[in-house]
Design a protein around this motif. Structure first.
Motif, short mmCIF file in Angstrom:
data_model
loop_
_atom_site.label_atom_id
_atom_site.label_comp_id
_atom_site.label_asym_id
_atom_site.label_seq_id
_atom_site.Cartn_x
_atom_site.Cartn_y
_atom_site.Cartn_z
N LEU A 22 0.53 -1.39 0.18
CA LEU A 22 0.41 -0.07 -0.56
C LEU A 22 0.73 0.66 -0.14
CD1 LEU A 22 -2.83 -1.50 2.28
CD2 LEU A 22 -3.11 -0.55 0.03
N LYS A 23 1.38 1.18 1.07
CA LYS A 23 2.30 2.36 1.11
C LYS A 23 3.54 2.59 -0.52
CE LYS A 23 7.03 3.59 3.21
NZ LYS A 23 7.98 3.22 3.98
N LYS A 24 3.05 1.40 -1.22
CA LYS A 24 4.26 1.77 -2.04
C LYS A 24 3.64 1.80 -3.36
CE LYS A 24 8.93 -0.71 -1.90
NZ LYS A 24 9.82 0.50 -1.91
N GLY A 25 2.13 1.54 -3.27
CA GLY A 25 0.81 2.43 -4.10
C GLY A 25 1.19 1.58 -5.15
N ILE A 26 1.84 -0.10 -4.93
CA ILE A 26 1.96 -1.41 -5.92
C ILE A 26 0.66 -1.82 -6.91
CG2 ILE A 26 2.75 -3.82 -6.77
CD1 ILE A 26 4.85 -2.92 -5.02
N ASP A 27 -0.65 -1.79 -5.44
CA ASP A 27 -2.10 -2.35 -5.83
C ASP A 27 -2.66 -1.08 -6.83
OD1 ASP A 27 -2.02 -0.41 -3.84
OD2 ASP A 27 -3.70 -1.27 -3.12
N GLN A 28 -2.37 -0.20 -6.70
CA GLN A 28 -3.26 1.19 -7.32
C GLN A 28 -2.60 1.19 -8.84
OE1 GLN A 28 -6.46 2.94 -6.33
NE2 GLN A 28 -6.10 3.73 -8.20
N LYS A 29 -0.85 1.25 -8.70
CA LYS A 29 -0.93 0.75 -10.44
C LYS A 29 -0.66 0.11 -10.63
CE LYS A 29 3.21 3.06 -7.83
NZ LYS A 29 4.99 3.56 -7.61
#
Length: 94
Positions: A22-29
């Motif tokens: 979540l912190k790295k935004g991997i899911d959103q990317k």
């Protein structure tokens, strides 16, 4: 193309693994990638070191391109740190 990915994390590391994603935004990317129809993580109460990921792609080609994205290198690094085993299953839509 529907995939069920089961991650078995190191003992006590499931929450840290998910927080980093979540912190790295991997899911959103990933959700923003062309051809991504679904990309959702789940946790079972009964398996404290297990994470389930359900992902669906318009085609196998879209999923292959997904694996070549830069943020997948970030996920690979997190898996090296937190995950002991990864099981991938192709699923059939009902």
């Amino acid at each position: 193309m529907l995939l069920k990915v089961t991650y078995t994390t190191r003992p006590g590391m499931r929450e840290a693994f998910l927080e980093e994603i979540l912190k790295k935004g991997i899911d959103q990317k990933v959700r923003e990638e062309e051809g991504c129809l679904c990309y959702v993580y789940y946790c079972a109460l009964q398996q404290e070191n297990e994470v389930l990921l359900m992902e669906e792609w318009e085609s196998e080609e879209h999923q292959k391109r997904h694996m070549e994205q830069a943020h997948m290198e970030d996920l690979k690094e997190l898996k090296n740190r937190y995950v002991l085993d990864t099981k991938i299953e192709k699923m059939q839509r009902i």
